[in-house]
Design a protein around this motif. Sequence first.
Motif, short mmCIF file in Angstrom:
data_model
loop_
_atom_site.label_atom_id
_atom_site.label_comp_id
_atom_site.label_asym_id
_atom_site.label_seq_id
_atom_site.Cartn_x
_atom_site.Cartn_y
_atom_site.Cartn_z
N ASP A 1 0.85 -1.19 0.00
CA ASP A 1 0.00 0.00 0.00
C ASP A 1 0.89 1.24 0.00
N VAL A 2 0.97 1.90 -1.14
CA VAL A 2 1.87 3.06 -1.26
C VAL A 2 1.27 4.32 -0.64
N ASN A 3 0.01 4.27 -0.25
CA ASN A 3 -0.62 5.43 0.38
C ASN A 3 -0.51 5.40 1.91
N ALA A 4 0.03 4.32 2.46
CA ALA A 4 0.25 4.25 3.90
C ALA A 4 1.22 5.34 4.32
N LEU A 5 0.99 5.96 5.47
CA LEU A 5 1.80 7.09 5.93
C LEU A 5 3.07 6.62 6.62
N PHE A 6 4.16 7.32 6.32
CA PHE A 6 5.47 6.97 6.86
C PHE A 6 6.04 8.17 7.61
N THR A 7 6.57 7.91 8.80
CA THR A 7 7.31 8.91 9.57
C THR A 7 8.67 8.32 9.91
N GLY A 8 9.69 9.01 9.52
CA GLY A 8 11.04 8.51 9.76
C GLY A 8 12.02 9.15 8.79
N ASN A 9 13.17 8.53 8.63
CA ASN A 9 14.19 9.06 7.72
C ASN A 9 15.02 7.93 7.14
N PHE A 10 15.82 8.25 6.13
CA PHE A 10 16.79 7.28 5.61
C PHE A 10 18.04 8.03 5.17
N THR A 11 19.18 7.36 5.29
CA THR A 11 20.46 7.95 4.92
C THR A 11 20.68 7.88 3.41
N HIS A 12 21.52 8.78 2.88
CA HIS A 12 21.85 8.79 1.46
C HIS A 12 23.18 8.09 1.18
N THR A 13 23.79 7.53 2.21
CA THR A 13 25.15 7.02 2.05
C THR A 13 25.27 5.50 2.17
N ASP A 14 24.17 4.81 2.53
CA ASP A 14 24.25 3.36 2.68
C ASP A 14 22.91 2.76 2.28
N LEU A 15 22.91 2.05 1.17
CA LEU A 15 21.67 1.53 0.60
C LEU A 15 20.98 0.54 1.56
N GLU A 16 21.73 -0.38 2.13
CA GLU A 16 21.13 -1.40 2.99
C GLU A 16 20.50 -0.77 4.24
N ILE A 17 21.21 0.12 4.86
CA ILE A 17 20.67 0.79 6.05
C ILE A 17 19.44 1.61 5.69
N ALA A 18 19.50 2.28 4.54
CA ALA A 18 18.36 3.09 4.10
C ALA A 18 17.13 2.23 3.86
N LEU A 19 17.31 1.08 3.22
CA LEU A 19 16.18 0.18 2.97
C LEU A 19 15.55 -0.31 4.28
N LYS A 20 16.39 -0.68 5.23
CA LYS A 20 15.88 -1.17 6.51
C LYS A 20 15.14 -0.06 7.27
N SER A 21 15.61 1.20 7.09
CA SER A 21 14.96 2.32 7.77
C SER A 21 13.54 2.52 7.29
N ILE A 22 13.26 2.10 6.07
CA ILE A 22 11.90 2.25 5.52
C ILE A 22 11.08 0.98 5.73
N THR A 23 11.66 -0.16 5.41
CA THR A 23 10.88 -1.41 5.41
C THR A 23 10.52 -1.90 6.82
N GLN A 24 11.41 -1.77 7.77
CA GLN A 24 11.12 -2.29 9.11
C GLN A 24 9.96 -1.57 9.79
#
Length: 297
Positions: free
Chosen positions: A256-279
């Motif tokens: 569901d791409v309309n679900a609301l997200f609050t948080g952030n992700f880094t621009h320097t590490d792809l794996e960490i950034a993905l986990k910051s969104i998916t978890q």
Amino acid sequence: MERDELLKKWLNHELSPEELQAFKQREDYTSLVRLSNSLKQFKAPEFNTNQALETALKNRNTHKQKNQWLKPLLRIAALLAICFCAYFYTTTLDKTYNTYLAEKQEILLPDNSETTLNAYSSVKYNKHSWSDNRDVFLEGEAFFKVTKGSQFDVITSAGTITVLGTQFNVKARENYFEVTCYEGSVSVTHKLKQTKLQAGDRFLILDGNYIATEKETAQIPEWLNNESAFKSMPLKNVIREFERQYQVKIITNEIDVNALFTGNFTHTDLEIALKSITQPMHLSYSKTNDTITLKRE
């Protein structure tokens, strides 16, 4: 002697005295004499060959001298025309800066105002008219530090931001228009409606709707420190920003791409950034080259 032969000899003054006496006895002699005298009056002007040659050479040299004087003048005129066109073209041409995916750029404007472009954005302005019109045209996202002076306008397809001297961030992307004031004050014009922002105020239009937001407490936008931050933002907007920062394609068919997200992700590490969104969103992911597929857990 035949008549024609006799006439020919008379015209050439070749008649003997006896022949001339006989010729005068002709009935048409008087008419022939009158005709001969009339023809003598139509004498062609004398032609001086040497004089004609001298005149022709003189005219040629005069024409050559004129050409010798004219050619350099024409070269100078052509050079001046080229220089004028080049000057007009370069001084009226807009200066444009572009950033690509996963790229940022700092730009110093003619009055020492500063702007920093986020990924996949562009600004343009005219240096020649800058002293009269401090206008910057923006597509994408940029942070501005404006020196005090005359009116400074940031013009986007969604609206115009007007300031005299302050710090603010503008994000103008597809179906997304956001202005955040960090110092001083700015005036935002959107669809002919004007809103004044003080330090900490945000103005957000999302999918054509005005969204009320909380006060901004940060001193500068997070993306300047290589981090994207969101507060109650639809996941589709978060994913678009992620794609701009990492040059990847994200498949979202199963979430569901309309679900609301609050948080952030880094621009320097792809794996960490993905986990910051998916978890936080209880999602899983898989990668194939530059394509990432998001799934429900």
